[in-house]
Design a protein around this motif. Structure first.
Motif, mmCIF file in Angstrom:
data_model
loop_
_atom_site.group_PDB
_atom_site.id
_atom_site.type_symbol
_atom_site.label_atom_id
_atom_site.label_comp_id
_atom_site.label_asym_id
_atom_site.label_seq_id
_atom_site.Cartn_x
_atom_site.Cartn_y
_atom_site.Cartn_z
ATOM 1 N N LYS A 1 43.032 39.363 48.205
ATOM 2 C CA LYS A 1 43.815 39.424 49.447
ATOM 3 C C LYS A 1 43.095 40.246 50.511
ATOM 4 C CE LYS A 1 48.214 38.857 47.083
ATOM 5 N NZ LYS A 1 49.493 39.502 46.698
ATOM 6 N N GLU B 1 49.944 39.807 56.044
ATOM 7 C CA GLU B 1 51.232 39.496 55.391
ATOM 8 C C GLU B 1 51.083 39.492 53.877
ATOM 9 O OE1 GLU B 1 52.879 35.841 56.978
ATOM 10 O OE2 GLU B 1 52.669 36.595 59.039
ATOM 11 N N GLY C 1 51.070 42.845 52.708
ATOM 12 C CA GLY C 1 52.320 43.558 52.995
ATOM 13 C C GLY C 1 52.131 44.753 53.907
ATOM 14 N N ILE C 2 51.146 44.640 54.828
ATOM 15 C CA ILE C 2 50.915 45.732 55.780
ATOM 16 C C ILE C 2 50.917 45.177 57.197
ATOM 17 C CG2 ILE C 2 49.631 47.182 54.140
ATOM 18 C CD1 ILE C 2 47.024 46.280 55.477
#
Length: 191
Positions: free
Chosen positions: A106, A161, A164-165
């Motif tokens: 990611k 995304e 998650g930041i």
């Protein structure tokens, strides 16, 4: 039987397939960012860095077969499958179907394009230095779609995304990672 590549072996391989200084520096920029994130996440900095360094291994010689040739080259050099899969995942939805799943994958997906945008932002600064670059300055360039048009903003946002930041945090951490290697990336400028 796979073998763990060293950083020197990875760099040698990258230079074997890329004559362009800018592509080698891009690999080194992504390497610096990957190592930065690995350190923050308590992961293997050497492994993450090597994966970042060679992620565009085949791009100069085989642009139409991007990632396909990387897999072939790395398999011939007996690289571990998890290294290869991580590298393949950086081009998910563009050249591969390997969706980034692991944190390492990611981060690579999210920061690859962003390093290009940040490098371009440095080049137009009066200081020509990443050392005084701010997120605010990058956000300003972000809004101008013609600026560093090759940096896929949708991929960057999707990567943030996935991690998650917020986008701003992704930018700040990417800048921080690149600042650590400002000299070797040619981004120290006049500071």
């Amino acid at each position: 039987m796979s073998k763990i590549p060293t950083r020197d072996e990875a760099l040698e391989l990258l230079k074997q397939y890329n004559d362009s200084d800018s592509l080698v520096r891009h690999g080194m920029a992504v390497e610096a960012v990957m190592k930065h994130f690995a350190e923050k996440m308590g992961e293997d900095q050497e492994k993450w860095g090597i994966i970042g360094l060679v992620h565009d291994l085949d791009y100069e010689k085989y642009p139409e077969q991007h990632c396909t040739m990387t897999r072939q080259i790395l398999e011939e050099h007996e690289w571990p499958e998890d290294y290869i899969r991580a590298i393949m995942s950086h081009a998910w939805g563009m050249c591969t179907d390997d969706k980034p799943e692991l944190p390492m994958e990611k981060v690579l997906y999210a920061t690859d394009e962003l390093t290009g945008l940040i490098t371009a932002a440095v080049y137009v600064r009066p200081s020509r230095s990443i050392l005084d670059l701010t997120v605010k300055s990058v956000k300003k360039k972000w809004k101008t779609k013609s600026f560093a048009a090759g940096a896929n903003r949708e991929v960057i946002m999707q990567g943030a995304e996935m991690l998650g930041i917020p986008l701003e945090e992704l930018m700040a951490e990417t800048i921080a990672g690149m600042q650590k290697e400002a000299e070797s990336l040619g981004l120290r400028g006049e500071l």
